[in-house]
Design a protein around this motif. Sequence first.
Motif, short mmCIF file in Angstrom:
data_model
loop_
_atom_site.label_atom_id
_atom_site.label_comp_id
_atom_site.label_asym_id
_atom_site.label_seq_id
_atom_site.Cartn_x
_atom_site.Cartn_y
_atom_site.Cartn_z
N VAL A 336 0.85 -1.20 0.00
CA VAL A 336 0.00 0.00 0.00
C VAL A 336 0.88 1.24 0.00
O VAL A 336 1.62 1.50 0.95
N LYS A 337 0.78 2.02 -1.08
CA LYS A 337 1.58 3.24 -1.22
C LYS A 337 0.71 4.50 -1.20
O LYS A 337 1.17 5.58 -0.85
N SER A 338 -0.57 4.34 -1.63
CA SER A 338 -1.47 5.48 -1.70
C SER A 338 -2.92 4.98 -1.68
O SER A 338 -3.15 3.76 -1.71
N PHE A 339 -3.86 5.91 -1.67
CA PHE A 339 -5.26 5.52 -1.69
C PHE A 339 -5.63 4.81 -2.99
O PHE A 339 -6.60 4.06 -3.05
N ALA A 340 -4.84 5.02 -4.02
CA ALA A 340 -5.09 4.35 -5.29
C ALA A 340 -5.04 2.83 -5.14
O ALA A 340 -5.71 2.09 -5.87
N ASP A 341 -4.26 2.35 -4.19
CA ASP A 341 -4.19 0.90 -3.95
C ASP A 341 -5.50 0.37 -3.37
O ASP A 341 -5.96 -0.72 -3.71
N ALA A 342 -6.09 1.16 -2.48
CA ALA A 342 -7.41 0.79 -1.95
C ALA A 342 -8.44 0.81 -3.07
O ALA A 342 -9.29 -0.08 -3.19
N ALA A 343 -8.38 1.85 -3.91
CA ALA A 343 -9.32 1.96 -5.03
C ALA A 343 -9.17 0.79 -6.00
O ALA A 343 -10.15 0.31 -6.58
N GLY A 344 -7.94 0.31 -6.15
CA GLY A 344 -7.69 -0.80 -7.06
C GLY A 344 -8.36 -2.08 -6.63
O GLY A 344 -9.00 -2.78 -7.45
N VAL A 345 -8.25 -2.43 -5.35
CA VAL A 345 -8.90 -3.65 -4.89
C VAL A 345 -10.42 -3.46 -4.80
O VAL A 345 -11.19 -4.41 -4.99
N LEU A 346 -10.86 -2.23 -4.56
CA LEU A 346 -12.30 -1.96 -4.55
C LEU A 346 -12.92 -2.10 -5.94
O LEU A 346 -14.07 -2.49 -6.07
N ALA A 347 -12.14 -1.79 -6.98
CA ALA A 347 -12.66 -1.93 -8.34
C ALA A 347 -13.02 -3.37 -8.63
O ALA A 347 -14.10 -3.67 -9.16
N GLN A 348 -12.12 -4.30 -8.27
CA GLN A 348 -12.43 -5.72 -8.47
C GLN A 348 -13.56 -6.16 -7.56
O GLN A 348 -14.40 -6.98 -7.94
N SER A 349 -13.61 -5.58 -6.36
CA SER A 349 -14.69 -5.91 -5.44
C SER A 349 -16.04 -5.52 -6.01
O SER A 349 -17.02 -6.25 -5.88
N ARG A 350 -16.09 -4.37 -6.69
CA ARG A 350 -17.37 -3.93 -7.28
C ARG A 350 -17.79 -4.84 -8.42
O ARG A 350 -18.97 -4.99 -8.70
N VAL A 351 -16.81 -5.42 -9.10
CA VAL A 351 -17.14 -6.41 -10.12
C VAL A 351 -17.86 -7.59 -9.47
O VAL A 351 -18.87 -8.09 -9.97
N SER A 419 -12.26 -0.93 -16.61
CA SER A 419 -11.67 -0.08 -15.58
C SER A 419 -12.57 -0.01 -14.35
O SER A 419 -13.70 -0.51 -14.35
N GLY A 420 -12.07 0.67 -13.32
CA GLY A 420 -12.88 0.88 -12.13
C GLY A 420 -14.18 1.59 -12.42
O GLY A 420 -15.25 1.17 -11.93
N PRO A 421 -14.18 2.69 -13.22
CA PRO A 421 -15.44 3.35 -13.56
C PRO A 421 -16.42 2.44 -14.30
O PRO A 421 -17.63 2.58 -14.14
N ASP A 422 -15.91 1.51 -15.12
CA ASP A 422 -16.80 0.55 -15.78
C ASP A 422 -17.53 -0.28 -14.73
O ASP A 422 -18.72 -0.57 -14.85
N ALA A 423 -16.80 -0.68 -13.68
CA ALA A 423 -17.39 -1.48 -12.61
C ALA A 423 -18.42 -0.68 -11.81
O ALA A 423 -19.46 -1.21 -11.42
N THR A 424 -18.12 0.60 -11.55
CA THR A 424 -19.07 1.41 -10.78
C THR A 424 -20.37 1.62 -11.56
O THR A 424 -21.45 1.59 -10.98
N LEU A 425 -20.26 1.83 -12.86
CA LEU A 425 -21.46 2.00 -13.68
C LEU A 425 -22.29 0.73 -13.69
O LEU A 425 -23.52 0.77 -13.56
N ALA A 426 -21.62 -0.40 -13.86
CA ALA A 426 -22.34 -1.69 -13.87
C ALA A 426 -23.02 -1.95 -12.54
O ALA A 426 -24.18 -2.37 -12.50
N LYS A 427 -22.29 -1.71 -11.45
CA LYS A 427 -22.86 -1.95 -10.12
C LYS A 427 -24.10 -1.09 -9.91
O LYS A 427 -25.12 -1.54 -9.39
#
Length: 494
Positions: A336-351, A419-427
């Motif tokens: 974990v280096k930044s909040f982007a790392d949290a966002a990265g695992v959350l993107a797959q979680s939203r899938v 991408s993450g935004p693709d997952a948020t739209l789908a969710k």
Amino acid sequence: EKTNPKNKNNGGVPTWQTLAHKRLLLGGGVNAHDSDSASASSSSLLDVPLAVGEGGGASSLGVGVGIPGASSVREDGGASASIANRLGRFPASQEGALLGGGVPGEECEWPDLLTSKECQVRARVREYCETKVFTQAAELWENAIHPKALWEGLGALGVGGGTTPSAYGGAGLSLVGAGLVNMELARVDGSLSAIYMIAGCLVTNTIVKLGSEAQKKKYLTQLCAHRTVGSWALTEAEAGSDASGLRTLATPLGGGLWQLDGRKRWIGNAPVASVIIIWARHAETGNTLAFAVEPGSTAGVSVKTMRGKVGLRAIQNGEIFLDGATVKEEARLPGVKSFADAAGVLAQSRVMVTWQPVGLAQGLYDVCLRHVKERMQFGVPLAASQVVQHKLMLMRANCNAMALYAWRLTRRFEQGEASGPDATLAKAWVTLRGRECASIGRELLGGDGLLAGSHVGKAFADMEAYYTYEGTFDINLLVAGRAHTGISAIRPRM
């Protein structure tokens, strides 16, 4: 009403019932080409006798409260037995022939969409849910009890950890395979699906991607075997949709020690977790950090179970209080280096979350279809009504579109094309359509649709939780909108 004399197996089922069932399965109309052989396939849904009350009328899924002469009101005046007690097994799925070209009940109902392994995984989980989970889910939900035995039983199916590599004890599933597990669980019980999504996907994926080798060896095998439960703590009382606004602080003490101070809220699995991924900010630099904290053996960490939920009641949500909690440097996730790392695992979680409303909606449809075919009013089944068929087919169309959207998103994510935004739209979209299915399902069951024991009441409430968690509907749309327009409308301008 005429019965079909040529078919010895239809048990006197009226011809219009068998033909209507064939039309629902094959997607065609009832016409001169409908053969008598359609009756055989219809028996799977009609093989459980109608629940007949003392007055001779068929009860609604075994629930006859308020219906004169119904036998489903106990002598003690309590509510009737649940659908699980009456049927013993969840109603058969009907999406196969319409969606994937397969046959309902066969191992692979989407033969042109799934690999052989994905079909096998889905079949195992479906059998477990329809027979084991179904018989206990309503009672556990009503009493807000963590389904410990069901969780452990699920671990024996070889799906633990989702995509976690087998080298760490995981099932090594494809992303679609893990999504199917979430879907099949949600079809019968939204709470168990949520537990699996957090502990079996989000927590394990975080450790795989961001943890040290020592952390992987320490935690993953136990988590993937479902001998333990994991939790993931990002949300705070003052940082919900604004997840990056973390107020929990991690202060370096020297000597390889850190002090954690803050409060987390709405953390799924927290009251029963053996390890919790705690997200915090470095007290001096402001950088985002994450720690694998064991609440049972860490002083200064306390967890309070949140009571009074009206949805996903069997999953235990908690508030976490960190008051000078001291953890070692070995607990920090080095990736974990930044909040982007949290966002990265959350993107797959939203899938993964995108599959949950798909399953919940499919389960609602399966129960409602059986209900309207069995429930007699004014001398005919509810399914004979144009209004009822209209509502039912809106549900069916939603289920098909939701499933295909989830499948396509996940395949693209596997290939690195989404991408993450693709997952948020789908969710966001899938939960919106799922919410519509839940509303229609509750209408189709009338008053019984408010009962947890009818399955529909429980699923109706659970869908509301899915609509909000892992990002609210509005925030998810705004995240997607920012990606498409290049303009952020998330932060209000004062």
